[in-house]
Design an enzyme around this catalytic site. Structure first.
Site, short mmCIF file in Angstrom:
data_model
loop_
_atom_site.label_atom_id
_atom_site.label_comp_id
_atom_site.label_asym_id
_atom_site.label_seq_id
_atom_site.Cartn_x
_atom_site.Cartn_y
_atom_site.Cartn_z
N ARG A 1 0.85 -1.21 0.00
CA ARG A 1 0.00 0.00 0.00
C ARG A 1 0.89 1.25 0.00
NH1 ARG A 1 -2.32 -3.60 -0.53
NH2 ARG A 1 -2.32 -2.65 -2.59
N GLN B 1 -10.95 9.06 6.62
CA GLN B 1 -10.71 7.65 6.99
C GLN B 1 -9.50 7.12 6.22
OE1 GLN B 1 -14.74 5.36 7.13
NE2 GLN B 1 -15.10 7.16 5.90
N ASP C 1 -3.90 7.29 3.12
CA ASP C 1 -2.95 7.83 2.12
C ASP C 1 -2.58 9.28 2.48
OD1 ASP C 1 -4.65 9.86 0.78
OD2 ASP C 1 -5.81 8.16 0.05
N HIS D 1 -8.10 6.61 10.72
CA HIS D 1 -7.68 5.21 10.69
C HIS D 1 -6.17 5.04 10.55
CE1 HIS D 1 -12.03 4.16 9.23
NE2 HIS D 1 -11.97 4.43 10.52
N CYS E 1 5.51 1.66 17.39
CA CYS E 1 6.06 0.57 18.20
C CYS E 1 4.93 -0.06 18.99
CB CYS E 1 7.13 1.11 19.13
SG CYS E 1 7.74 -0.17 20.25
N CYS F 1 13.05 1.32 21.89
CA CYS F 1 12.93 0.36 22.99
C CYS F 1 13.18 -1.09 22.57
CB CYS F 1 11.56 0.49 23.65
SG CYS F 1 10.24 -0.30 22.71
N THR G 1 -17.36 7.69 0.82
CA THR G 1 -17.34 6.57 1.78
C THR G 1 -18.65 5.79 1.69
OG1 THR G 1 -17.15 5.89 4.10
CG2 THR G 1 -18.13 8.05 3.71
N1 APR Z 1 -16.01 10.08 -6.23
C1 APR Z 1 -16.84 9.98 -5.17
N2 APR Z 1 -17.09 8.82 -4.54
C2 APR Z 1 -16.52 7.72 -5.02
C3 APR Z 1 -15.65 7.74 -6.14
C4 APR Z 1 -15.41 8.99 -6.75
N3 APR Z 1 -14.61 9.13 -7.81
N4 APR Z 1 -15.23 6.48 -6.38
C5 APR Z 1 -15.81 5.72 -5.46
N5 APR Z 1 -16.58 6.45 -4.64
C6 APR Z 1 -17.38 6.01 -3.48
C7 APR Z 1 -18.14 4.72 -3.69
O1 APR Z 1 -19.40 5.00 -4.25
C8 APR Z 1 -18.20 4.15 -2.26
O2 APR Z 1 -19.37 4.60 -1.63
O3 APR Z 1 -16.46 5.74 -2.44
C9 APR Z 1 -17.00 4.76 -1.55
C10 APR Z 1 -15.89 3.79 -1.19
O4 APR Z 1 -16.32 2.95 -0.16
P1 APR Z 1 -15.34 1.94 0.58
O5 APR Z 1 -14.52 1.21 -0.42
O6 APR Z 1 -16.15 1.12 1.52
O7 APR Z 1 -14.32 2.89 1.37
P2 APR Z 1 -14.50 3.60 2.78
O8 APR Z 1 -15.95 3.89 3.07
O9 APR Z 1 -13.56 4.73 2.84
O10 APR Z 1 -14.01 2.47 3.78
C11 APR Z 1 -14.04 2.77 5.16
O11 APR Z 1 -13.09 0.65 5.67
O12 APR Z 1 -11.60 -1.09 5.36
C12 APR Z 1 -11.84 0.07 6.04
O13 APR Z 1 -10.25 1.31 7.15
C13 APR Z 1 -10.77 1.12 5.85
O14 APR Z 1 -11.02 3.52 5.99
C14 APR Z 1 -11.53 2.35 5.40
C15 APR Z 1 -12.94 2.05 5.87
#
Ligand code: APR
Length: 237
Positions: free
Chosen positions: A56, A88, A91, A108, A116, A140, A176
């Site tokens: 990653r 969340q 990166d 996150h 550590c 440590c 998200t």
């Molecule tokens: N613009 C806007 N939204 C987008 C785009 C884009 N170009 N591409 C994808 N998406 C949206 C999708 O529609 C989806 O709802 O981003 C969302 C991605 O969802 P997830 O993959 O579930 O990511 P996220 O919600 O950030 O995950 C939450 O899960 O595994 C853990 O810790 C990890 O922080 C992460 C958490």
């Protein structure tokens, strides 16, 4: 505490070429959460977990921020006290777009850091592999781990999220799926709310949001930024 809370997830970085988690071809389709992102996996699968986060880290090295990151950084710099930015994402695209460490909360964790497991000291390692940095904690001698929150672990930065939610009047949710953070509930806590995803998510009830954009973040962000500015300048309501 700020009036506006901008909360982002993997979708905001998708157009910069970083995989999301739950979409088709997402990271959780190719890797098992139990193996690489769950409490205890450092004991049962230390090498595999390290390898996953090394990959990653290497992946984000050449990735660049997109228009959505850049506009949010601009807004934050224009209204430093009125806007809080919480993500969340682990990166560093907001940082690459000019965000300073104290201007953003990584709920996150942060890929460029190791922690550590014994003394909790944090080390910035850039984009290199964990073992290239050190086999053990330079302070440590304890075991090191990615500074990332795994499922089943406490997320200390959530305290800041709670504080912001208690005070903000507008929440802006971008990219998200709502599977980890219950953004529908957050929208109910605030007077105004904006949702921007590519498409509806089973984990989000969008009827609670004041405005909904199902389109790319880079397409929606200009209008969202205008809404935030109007809100802060009290040009509506
Ligand atoms: N613009 C806007 N939204 C987008 C785009 C884009 N170009 N591409 C994808 N998406 C949206 C999708 O529609 C989806 O709802 O981003 C969302 C991605 O969802 P997830 O993959 O579930 O990511 P996220 O919600 O950030 O995950 C939450 O899960 O595994 C853990 O810790 C990890 O922080 C992460 C958490």
């Amino acid at each position: 505490m700020s009036k506006v809370l901008i909360l982002s997830g993997a979708g905001i970085s998708a157009e910069s070429g970083i995989s999301t988690f739950r979409e088709r071809d997402g990271l959780w389709e190719k890797h098992r959460v139990e193996d690489v992102c769950s409490a205890g996996c450092l004991d049962t699968n230390e090498d595999g977990t390290k390898k996953f986060y090394d990959a990653r880290r290497a992946d984000i090295k050449d990735k660049v921020p997109n228009y959505a990151h850049k506009l949010i950084v601009e807004l934050k710099h224009k209204y430093p006290d009125e806007i809080s930015v919480l993500t969340q994402n682990i990166d560093d695209l907001f940082e690459k777009a000019g965000m300073k460490e104290h201007e953003i909360v990584h709920l996150h964790g942060f890929l460029r850091e190791l922690r550590c497991r014994e003394c909790d000291e944090i080390f910035e390692i850039g984009y290199i592999n964990q073992d290239e940095f050190a086999g053990e904690c330079p302070s440590c001698g304890g075991k090191l781990r990615p500074n990332v929150v795994f499922f089943g672990e406490a997320a200390p930065e959530y305290q800041k999220l709670t504080q912001e939610l208690n005070r903000c009047e507008l929440i802006v949710v971008i990219g998200t799926s709502g599977n980890v953070l219950d953004v529908t509930y957050f929208a109910q806590l605030t007077d105004y709310s904006i949702l921007n995803n590519l498409e509806p998510s089973d984990a989000i009830d969008d009827s609670y949001f004041t405005k909904v954009y199902y389109e790319k973040a880079t397409d929606a962000i200009a209008e969202i930024a205008e809404y935030i500015e109007d809100f802060l300048e009290a040009r509506f309501v």
